[in-house]
Design a protein around this motif. Sequence first.
Motif, PDB file in Angstrom:
ATOM      1  N   TYR B  92       0.822  -1.202   0.000  1.00 16.57           N
ATOM      2  CA  TYR B  92       0.000   0.000   0.000  1.00 16.57           C
ATOM      3  C   TYR B  92       0.863   1.261   0.000  1.00 16.57           C
ATOM      4  CZ  TYR B  92      -3.555   3.312   1.626  1.00 16.57           C
ATOM      5  OH  TYR B  92      -4.406   4.372   1.755  1.00 16.57           O
ATOM      6  N   CYS B  93       1.827   1.327   0.909  1.00 14.31           N
ATOM      7  CA  CYS B  93       2.698   2.505   0.994  1.00 14.31           C
ATOM      8  C   CYS B  93       3.489   2.684  -0.298  1.00 14.31           C
ATOM      9  CB  CYS B  93       3.674   2.378   2.151  1.00 14.31           C
ATOM     10  SG  CYS B  93       2.873   2.529   3.727  1.00 14.31           S
ATOM     11  N   GLU B 146      -0.703   7.103  10.755  1.00 13.75           N
ATOM     12  CA  GLU B 146      -1.099   7.580  12.067  1.00 13.75           C
ATOM     13  C   GLU B 146      -0.413   6.734  13.130  1.00 13.75           C
ATOM     14  OE1 GLU B 146      -5.398   9.247  13.563  1.00 13.75           O
ATOM     15  OE2 GLU B 146      -5.239   7.353  12.547  1.00 13.75           O
ATOM     16  N   ASN B 147       0.206   7.388  14.096  1.00 12.43           N
ATOM     17  CA  ASN B 147       0.929   6.678  15.153  1.00 12.43           C
ATOM     18  C   ASN B 147       1.886   5.629  14.583  1.00 12.43           C
ATOM     19  OD1 ASN B 147      -0.638   8.105  16.971  1.00 12.43           O
ATOM     20  ND2 ASN B 147      -2.199   6.496  16.996  1.00 12.43           N
ATOM     21  N   GLY B 148       2.545   5.961  13.517  1.00 17.02           N
ATOM     22  CA  GLY B 148       3.514   5.024  12.952  1.00 17.02           C
ATOM     23  C   GLY B 148       2.902   3.859  12.202  1.00 17.02           C
ATOM     24  N   LYS B 149       1.581   3.910  12.010  1.00 18.50           N
ATOM     25  CA  LYS B 149       0.927   2.793  11.312  1.00 18.50           C
ATOM     26  C   LYS B 149       0.079   3.313  10.162  1.00 18.50           C
ATOM     27  CE  LYS B 149       0.254   0.003  15.428  1.00 18.50           C
ATOM     28  NZ  LYS B 149      -0.734  -0.156  16.476  1.00 18.50           N
ATOM     29  N   VAL B 150       0.011   2.547   9.080  1.00 16.60           N
ATOM     30  CA  VAL B 150      -0.985   2.860   8.061  1.00 16.60           C
ATOM     31  C   VAL B 150      -2.177   1.961   8.333  1.00 16.60           C
ATOM     32  CG1 VAL B 150       0.184   3.790   6.048  1.00 16.60           C
ATOM     33  CG2 VAL B 150       0.348   1.372   6.531  1.00 16.60           C
ATOM     34  N   ASP B 151      -3.305   2.572   8.420  1.00 15.22           N
ATOM     35  CA  ASP B 151      -4.497   1.825   8.745  1.00 15.22           C
ATOM     36  C   ASP B 151      -5.370   1.863   7.503  1.00 15.22           C
ATOM     37  OD1 ASP B 151      -6.060   0.383  10.310  1.00 15.22           O
ATOM     38  OD2 ASP B 151      -6.733   2.008  11.602  1.00 15.22           O
ATOM     39  N   PHE B 152      -5.506   0.746   6.821  1.00 14.39           N
ATOM     40  CA  PHE B 152      -6.347   0.797   5.631  1.00 14.39           C
ATOM     41  C   PHE B 152      -7.099  -0.514   5.460  1.00 14.39           C
ATOM     42  CE2 PHE B 152      -4.474  -1.861   2.267  1.00 14.39           C
ATOM     43  CZ  PHE B 152      -3.345  -2.294   2.938  1.00 14.39           C
ATOM     44  N   VAL B 154      -8.216  -3.308   3.060  1.00 12.74           N
ATOM     45  CA  VAL B 154      -7.803  -3.832   1.766  1.00 12.74           C
ATOM     46  C   VAL B 154      -8.954  -3.733   0.755  1.00 12.74           C
ATOM     47  CG1 VAL B 154      -6.988  -5.864   0.543  1.00 12.74           C
ATOM     48  CG2 VAL B 154      -6.134  -5.386   2.820  1.00 12.74           C
ATOM     49  N   LYS B 155     -10.149  -4.141   1.206  1.00 10.83           N
ATOM     50  CA  LYS B 155     -11.280  -4.167   0.287  1.00 10.83           C
ATOM     51  C   LYS B 155     -11.594  -2.782  -0.262  1.00 10.83           C
ATOM     52  CE  LYS B 155     -13.683  -8.106   2.166  1.00 10.83           C
ATOM     53  NZ  LYS B 155     -14.584  -8.426   3.264  1.00 10.83           N
ATOM     54  N   LYS B 156     -11.541  -1.775   0.636  1.00 11.87           N
ATOM     55  CA  LYS B 156     -11.947  -0.437   0.221  1.00 11.87           C
ATOM     56  C   LYS B 156     -10.898   0.231  -0.653  1.00 11.87           C
ATOM     57  CE  LYS B 156     -15.423   0.748   3.547  1.00 11.87           C
ATOM     58  NZ  LYS B 156     -15.809   1.461   4.722  1.00 11.87           N
ATOM     59  N   SER B 157      -9.639  -0.103  -0.415  1.00  8.28           N
ATOM     60  CA  SER B 157      -8.584   0.596  -1.141  1.00  8.28           C
ATOM     61  C   SER B 157      -8.179  -0.116  -2.425  1.00  8.28           C
ATOM     62  CB  SER B 157      -7.349   0.752  -0.254  1.00  8.28           C
ATOM     63  OG  SER B 157      -7.674   1.562   0.838  1.00  8.28           O
ATOM     64  N   ALA B 158      -8.589  -1.370  -2.564  1.00  6.19           N
ATOM     65  CA  ALA B 158      -8.112  -2.177  -3.685  1.00  6.19           C
ATOM     66  C   ALA B 158      -8.364  -1.499  -5.031  1.00  6.19           C
ATOM     67  CB  ALA B 158      -8.771  -3.552  -3.654  1.00  6.19           C
ATOM     68  N   GLN B 208     -11.378   8.464   2.566  1.00  7.48           N
ATOM     69  CA  GLN B 208     -11.857   7.175   3.054  1.00  7.48           C
ATOM     70  C   GLN B 208     -11.443   6.963   4.502  1.00  7.48           C
ATOM     71  OE1 GLN B 208     -10.475   3.877   0.687  1.00  7.48           O
ATOM     72  NE2 GLN B 208     -12.355   3.974  -0.508  1.00  7.48           N
ATOM     73  N   LYS B 209     -10.195   7.303   4.737  1.00  8.71           N
ATOM     74  CA  LYS B 209      -9.674   7.118   6.085  1.00  8.71           C
ATOM     75  C   LYS B 209     -10.401   8.012   7.075  1.00  8.71           C
ATOM     76  CE  LYS B 209      -5.649   6.944   8.811  1.00  8.71           C
ATOM     77  NZ  LYS B 209      -4.951   5.742   9.096  1.00  8.71           N
ATOM     78  N   GLU B 210     -10.647   9.250   6.649  1.00 10.03           N
ATOM     79  CA  GLU B 210     -11.347  10.160   7.552  1.00 10.03           C
ATOM     80  C   GLU B 210     -12.776   9.702   7.817  1.00 10.03           C
ATOM     81  OE1 GLU B 210     -10.539  13.998   5.913  1.00 10.03           O
ATOM     82  OE2 GLU B 210      -8.581  14.035   6.907  1.00 10.03           O
ATOM     83  N   ALA B 211     -13.397   9.110   6.801  1.00  9.44           N
ATOM     84  CA  ALA B 211     -14.753   8.600   6.991  1.00  9.44           C
ATOM     85  C   ALA B 211     -14.761   7.475   8.026  1.00  9.44           C
ATOM     86  CB  ALA B 211     -15.320   8.094   5.673  1.00  9.44           C
ATOM     87  N   LEU B 212     -13.758   6.617   7.932  1.00  7.49           N
ATOM     88  CA  LEU B 212     -13.631   5.521   8.901  1.00  7.49           C
ATOM     89  C   LEU B 212     -13.505   6.063  10.324  1.00  7.49           C
ATOM     90  CD1 LEU B 212     -11.294   2.839   7.350  1.00  7.49           C
ATOM     91  CD2 LEU B 212     -13.284   2.397   8.762  1.00  7.49           C
ATOM     92  N   HIS B 213     -12.651   7.072  10.435  1.00 11.05           N
ATOM     93  CA  HIS B 213     -12.422   7.731  11.711  1.00 11.05           C
ATOM     94  C   HIS B 213     -13.708   8.282  12.288  1.00 11.05           C
ATOM     95  CE1 HIS B 213      -8.782   8.649  13.844  1.00 11.05           C
ATOM     96  NE2 HIS B 213      -8.118   8.243  12.773  1.00 11.05           N
TER      97      HIS B 213
END
Lengths: 235, 428
Positions: B92-93, B146-152, B154-158, B208-213
């Motif tokens: 992803y990165c 965020e906090n040293g991690k990418v939070d994603f 797979v299904k949504k970003s694919a 997408q990430k902000e929506a999850l948040h």
Amino acid sequence: MVRIAIVEDDKKYQEQINDYLLRYQKEFEVQIEISTFEDGTKIEENYRPVFDIILMDIEMPLMDGMTAAKRIRSVDSEVVIIFITNMAKYAIRGYEVHALDFVLKPINYFMFILKMDNAMKMVHRKEGKCLLLNLENGIKKLSTGDIYYIEVINHSLYYHTIEGVIRYWGTLKDIETQLEGVPFKRCNTCYLVNLKYVSGVLQNTVVVAGEKLQLSRSKKKEFMQAVANYIGGIK
Amino acid sequence: MEEYNYLQGINFMLQYLMACNIFIILLKKREHFWIRLIGAMVAGLVIAELLVVIFPFSTQTILPFLFWASLLIICIPYMWFCCYLSLSEAVYCAICGIVMQHFASEFCLLIKLIYGNTMWILIIYMLIYINTYVIFYHLFVKRLVENGKVDFKVKKSAFSLVTILLMVLILSVIKKNFYTNDTGILAIVCQIYDMSCCIFVLWVQVSQKEALHLQHELDLMDYTWHQQQDQFQLNQENIDIINRKCHDLKHQIGALHDMQNGAKKDAYIKRIEDAVMIYDSTVDTGNTALDTVIMEKSLFCKEHGITLSCIADGLKLGFMDIIDLYTVFGNALDNAIECVDKLKDSEKKVIIVKVFTKDDLMMIQVENYFDDEIMFVDNLPITTKAEKYFHGYGIKSIQYTINKYNGCITINTERQLFRLQILIPLQK
């Protein structure tokens, strides 16, 4: 057969605990042998490590339970101690003598058997298995409790034990089936770890008897849960 | 860029790796980070240059696709080697990284199309790259990591990721084949098109990430609101209990005044002592936050005929945030209380809380009997009734909190016994 000692000066509670234990024995089909002592001094004098579980009252006239437990601990590190008290405040100090738990008076049967159940699991956990290794200089009897972890390199197994490293032929898969029922768990493809000796988990390593072993990402969750269940006394 | 063809491999690889580095700045780094980073960079550059030397490509064949793809593939182990990432996170990165690079390189081409080859072109290219990376870092990367991690997910970003690959690896290569000699307006439009796509794709990731948040926060707020209501009720009840006891005490002390010494008076004093005992449930675990939770819940338990037993080495809990402690124990106890409150056999209304350590591992254990069927989803229990959504959420919020400490939750149910266990590794 599980040997249980009741140390309690109050006759009423002595009988109640006795009754509860008999009821527990019947309901859960375990063999129990009960010995009763009226004071801390009675059990502490000439103490020999023959008991699996000691149910110890804290407030007793001659020698209080905490002192007795401390003295017993100095000669018997294995026995499971459960305190019986009407003061919840004492409980915290139980850690000084590695007490498993405490039971609050008046004693509730279901609370009591829950705690007994945990104690029983601790007792049974101490019984390990024995492996027979056919070494060059004869057959070696190896108790599973003495193994820190087993490592596989090529087609050899390396038993890292209390007495040092022993090399032996075999595969982890075989040994895994042999060790069924004993708390061993893989932390990656080449280490089978005795959960008894796991003292810490870092980002991607497990600390086993002071050594750091790689913890693979795919096994991490399962491994952590196994450690939790081991420490929690379930397996 | 024909004039510096001989360093093409290194040149492009460097662009890719620098884009990856923009992510690495924020990611959690492995031990000996700098050694790893420099070693991996050198290795990546050498491999890329060798690729070009061994397979010199002309733009008319399939090779350019493979070349760009292999650069991307080098980026994946590169990121994984430097940072704590899973394979999918590294992919992803790396893919997000090449979008940045692609944007910058298209920008350069655009400038070249408009102004032609000037003597300042290399410096302009450099400036474009630096500015693009810096701006993208602030606009996108900071929000994705965020906090040293990418939070994603797979299904949504694919879909977006596949789009990127299609754009960067295939469409843009085809486009370059057709328009190498065309400097007309269509070529310029194409560049702008391509660049907007890059921005759009990254923007989709961020939103997408902000929506999850937001969803998570909304859930949490919903839950907090319900919990506050419960809390209010509980407080009300606690006040009632204390008021009633105080009232009794007043009368008992009044009666004591008029009494002669003797057995009756002693009995009276004993009763007063018992009444005051509601505060003897004061727990002293060595951790004030835990004491507060236990104290509060034990008042409720006493009133509802529930026996709460707590043996806790609170001193060891000092590393946890007070709010987190409150979340974990509050939820765990609410869960247990709700369970046992429904039991018909009043003798079985017992809850056992234990906190202890084994070496550098901390164990939190809550046990109670239960009656109704518990169903598991994702190894976490949910209950059959719809109203219990919040109850299930309680465990979720414990899980969320525990994740911060790299802990793990296990739940066992055997012989009508519900056992929640939380294992947290202690940091030295």
